[in-house]
Every structure is written in C-alpha cells, then in structure tokens.
Design a protein around this motif. Structure first.
Motif, short mmCIF file in Angstrom:
data_model
loop_
_atom_site.label_atom_id
_atom_site.label_comp_id
_atom_site.label_asym_id
_atom_site.label_seq_id
_atom_site.Cartn_x
_atom_site.Cartn_y
_atom_site.Cartn_z
N LEU A 1 5.10 7.52 4.23
CA LEU A 1 6.03 6.67 3.49
C LEU A 1 7.47 6.83 4.00
N PRO B 1 10.92 0.68 9.43
CA PRO B 1 9.97 -0.37 9.06
C PRO B 1 9.57 -1.21 10.26
N PHE C 1 -2.31 1.68 0.86
CA PHE C 1 -1.09 1.93 1.62
C PHE C 1 -1.21 1.37 3.04
N ASN C 2 -2.37 1.55 3.63
CA ASN C 2 -2.59 1.00 4.97
C ASN C 2 -2.43 -0.52 4.96
N VAL D 1 7.71 5.09 7.39
CA VAL D 1 7.76 3.63 7.26
C VAL D 1 9.10 3.19 6.68
N LEU E 1 -1.96 4.74 10.16
CA LEU E 1 -1.24 5.99 10.20
C LEU E 1 -2.21 7.17 10.12
N ASN F 1 4.63 -4.73 8.20
CA ASN F 1 4.84 -5.00 9.63
C ASN F 1 4.89 -6.50 9.89
N ASN G 1 1.17 -1.36 4.60
CA ASN G 1 1.91 -1.13 5.84
C ASN G 1 1.72 -2.30 6.81
N HIS G 2 0.49 -2.82 6.89
CA HIS G 2 0.25 -3.98 7.76
C HIS G 2 1.03 -5.20 7.27
#
Length: 501
Positions: A200, A207, A234-235, A203, A214, A242, A238-239
């Motif tokens: 976290l 960012p 969370f994954n 990221v 991860l 992005n 994160n995508h």
C-alpha cells in the motif's frame, strides 16, 4: 531453528506483532493470576490446618502428663518438655470458670474472654510468624481451656516459595504460548498484513508504477479466508489504479498540449491585439471596460498623405503598389515607435499619428515635429532610390481630443474633436513635400524649429486660418540634446508598455 527465532525476532519489530504478543502475554498472566491466587490461598489453609494438627497433637497430652496434680509448676514443666520437639511457642491454661492456672513460653494474645463464647477461635499475628488457637480438653473429669501459641513463620516462607514457583511457571507458560501464537499467526496473518502494508505504501508513493501482481499477493494463493479475499481485492484495486493512472497521464498530456496551444494562441492574440490597440487600451478591454472614452487636454495630431499615389496605383501593378506602400508605412511605424507616439490608423495612402495619447509624453509636440521631418526625409530618400516620384504632404495641429474604442466589430482606437479635423485640414490644404502646422503648433515650437509663414489661407469648414510651414531645426540638435530626447522617449515607451514588433 535459528532462522525461526530470527524470523520471530524480526516480526517483533512490527507494531502489530508487538501488540499481539503483549496482549497474549497479559491475557495469560491474568488467567494464571486468577488461578494462582485461589491456589495460594488453599495452600496456605492446608499449611495452617497442618500446623493446627501439630499443635493439637503436641498439647493434647499436656494435662494428662501432669498426673493427678494439675498445678502451674507441673504444667510449666511438662510444657517445656513438649515444646522442645514441637512448633509450640507458648500457651495458657484456664479452668472452665475462666481462672488462669498457668502459662508457659510466649504469652498468647488471646485470653479466656476472647474464646469463652466460641468453641474455637483462631488468631494470626500481623507479621504472620505466630498463630494462636484455642481448644477444650479434659483431665480428671474436668474441662480445661488451652490457648496455644504456635510458630507459623514457615508457612509464610512456604507460601512465598510456592508463589515464586508458580509465578516462574506462569512466565514460562506465557513466553511459550506467546511465541507459539506468533509462530502460528506469523505466516497466516501478520506476514501478509505487513506485506500488504508495504505494498500500500509503495502504491501510494508511486501510483501506476506497479503494473503486475505485487509480492504480497503470492500469499493469497490457496487461501480461502477473509484475508486472502482482501489481498485479491487489493490486487484488483491496484490494476484499476494503474489503468486510471494511465488514463490520467494521457489526459494530462492532452491537457498540457491543449494549454500550450491555448497559451500560444493567447500570445498570438495578445501580439495581434497590441498591434491593433495601444497597450493600456488593450488591458482595459481585457478587463471588460467598454466602451472606452477619455479626454486629453493637449495632444499633437499628425496627418500625412502620399501625393499622387492614387494615380501611381493605376500605372503600377497592384502587388508592387502594396509592397511600396507597406515599405513606406513600415518606416513610419518604426519612427512612431522611436519617438514614442501612437499610430492611429491608415486610410488608403494616408497615415495618422498622435502624440501624448493615450500615455503622457514629456514633449509630444517636439516628438511629432521630429517624426514629420524624418518622414519627409525618408520619402525623399526612397523616391531617389526607386526612381518613383513620391511626395508626402503633412499636417500638424495641437489641442484637446477625445480618444477611445467604440463599436462591436473590428475595434480601432480612434480620435475625435476639432483638433483632429483641423490637423486633417492642415494636411489636405498643405503643399506637396511640405509640413504645414497650425498657429497653435507654431507657437509651441517656434523657439526650437525654423518656420516659414504661409499667411492666411481659407480652410474648408474652418474659414480663414494663419498657417506655417515647418522647415527644420533652428540649429542641428547637439549630441546631448539627441541623448536627452532618446532617453525621454525610452522612459515613455517603458511606462506605456509599448513593444516593438
């Protein structure tokens, strides 16, 4: 094993691990304390009961051993023998009526009055080293009350030793259970949470920098609990970050390009606006001031016209006419900038300029006169270079004017007033190749310039007027005068915000 302890030690560096270890340790200590206190109390009761049994066993034969004569010396003698082999420290013997027969050893704090109404009374000293008890016994058919003082110091020592042993055991249990709990939670909970926190932070600080899965997400494999779902979510988040970050970056680049285009267009429009309007007037228009109209009590207005240029335009190709006119007016524009006066407009082959408007000028009349002489010289020189018969007619007048911007299309900064009309008449009624000025202008310049009186002429719309022809300086300006004039013009240029092309 060493690696295992190292891992646990590293985990204890994390606040979460320390908090879990602390609460597990405290919880076990509290539970063991709840168990220890009753155990210590029971152990103490057991030891006291054993002490009482020893006391009863030691004192019970006391009166019987005295024989048929129960007297104080006899009781004292027998008690001394019994005390040698027991924990009895002293005692007191009473009859049934409360008469004290004898005492031996240490005198008890209890007495007959304390126990006469109770079958059994127990007392322990403040320091815990002495314990007193009462009991009724019979001798020769008579009841006697015996109060015994016993040594209970060993009880305190044994209880302390008992508590120390149990406490040490509790500490060992707490340490073992804490480490075992950490060892069990480390791979299942603590390590994933710590790695998730690290991810976290990464990221948040960068960012869009992590495009793949991860490291912490490897822990989510084969997990079917809530923490595994959190890691998977969370994954996914994160995508999405992005993707959104890339879109934002692309939008930012497009916005930067658009801003650059807008700034470029603004700069171009600014330059174009300043080529059309004076700087101060352009600023007022941008601030929403409209219409713009100002009065100026003293301005110098110049009109110039190329004599015979209309006839010339019929004899020369149009492109050459435009190029020639552009060359001449470009020279005039440079002169206007040089003398810090304001070009107003061109009308065909006519050129209009004003001094002292819209910004004040240290000597606008002299500046206009100098510009008129230079315009005259430049046209003559151009005529000599090209072989084209070019002649310029110039008129100058001084007085109050009104200046401003009106209308809704094709803005132009213009002048109005009798001063403007008179200046135009000075030009239209002038002599080709000459600079005609009004009497007002003449009086302002006569000390510095040479003039020739033209006399009185009939001016359309004005009647008879006395005019003069400007010939030049009385004496050629010295270097000091030119420097002073140039510095004055430069200061006015900077103050007015006029910029060159």
């Amino acid at each position: 094993m060493l690696n295992g302890f190292t891992s646990i030690f590293n985990l204890l560096n994390a606040r979460l691990s320390r908090r879990i270890a602390l609460w597990v340790f405290i919880s076990i200590v509290v539970v063991e304390a709840l168990i220890l206190l009753p155990s210590a109390y029971r152990r103490e009761r057991e030891l006291i009961q054993h002490l009482e049994d020893v006391g009863v066993a030691s004192i019970s034969p006391l009166l019987r051993l005295c024989g048929s004569q129960i007297t104080a010396p006899k009781i004292h003698q027998v008690a001394q023998q019994l005390m040698l082999e027991s924990r009895v420290e002293g005692g007191h013997v009473y009859t049934e009526e409360g008469e004290a027969i004898a005492y031996f050893g240490e005198v008890p704090e209890l007495n007959f009055n304390h126990v006469k109404n109770s079958p059994s009374v127990r007392f322990r000293s403040r320091d815990g080293n002495r314990y007193e008890m009462s009991m009724w016994t019979e001798a020769q058919g008579k009841p006697y009350l015996v109060i015994v003082r016993l040594d209970s110091s060993q009880i305190s020592q044994e209880i302390k030793a008992f508590i120390i042993r149990i406490f040490g055991l509790v500490i060992l249990i707490c340490i073992f259970v804490t480490l075992a709990t950490l060892a069990a939670l480390a791979p299942a909970v603590i390590a994933p949470i710590l790695k998730l926190r690290k991810a976290l932070i990464a990221v948040g600080e960068s960012p869009g920098a992590f495009t793949g899965d991860l490291d912490c997400l490897a822990l989510a494999k084969n997990r079917r609990d809530e923490l595994g779902e959190v890691l998977i979510d969370f994954n996914r988040m994160n995508h999405q970050i992005n993707r959104y970050f890339k879109e934002i970056q692309e939008s930012k680049k497009e916005l930067e390009n658009l801003v650059a285009e807008v700034e470029s267009a603004r700069d171009q429009s600014e330059k174009l606006l300043l080529n059309i309007l004076p700087y101060t007037i352009a600023q007022q228009l941008k601030q929403g001031v409209y219409p713009i109209a100002e009065s100026f009590p003293n301005a110098t207005v110049l009109f110039a016209d190329l004599v015979g240029f209309t006839q010339l335009s019929t004899e020369v190709p149009a492109v050459e006419v435009v190029e020639l006119l552009n060359k001449i007016f470009s020279i005039f524009d440079q002169l206007a900038q040089q003398y810090a006066v304001e070009k107003i407009k061109t009308i065909g082959d006519a050129y209009m300029v004003v001094g002292g408007v819209p910004q004040p000028h240290p000597d606008c009349t002299q500046a206009i006169a100098q510009m008129a002489l230079d315009m005259q010289r430049e046209v003559r020189q151009l005529a000599a270079e090209t072989g084209i018969p070019l002649t310029i007619r110039i008129g100058i007048n001084n007085g109050p004017v009104v200046a401003g911007v009106i209308g809704i299309k094709k803005f132009i900064y213009d002048l109005w007033g009798d001063t403007v009309n008179t200046a135009s008449r000075m030009e239209s009624h002038g002599i080709p190749g000459q600079i005609q000025v009004s009497e007002v202008t003449y009086f302002l310049l006569r000390d510095r310039f040479q003039f020739e009186s033209r006399g009185t002429i009939n001016v359309k719309g004005k009647g008879m007027m006395k005019t003069y022809l400007l010939l030049g300086w009385k004496d050629e300006p010295t270097a000091e005068l030119k420097l002073t004039t140039s510095s004055s013009i430069g200061s006015v240029d900077a103050a007015s915000g006029i910029h060159g092309p």
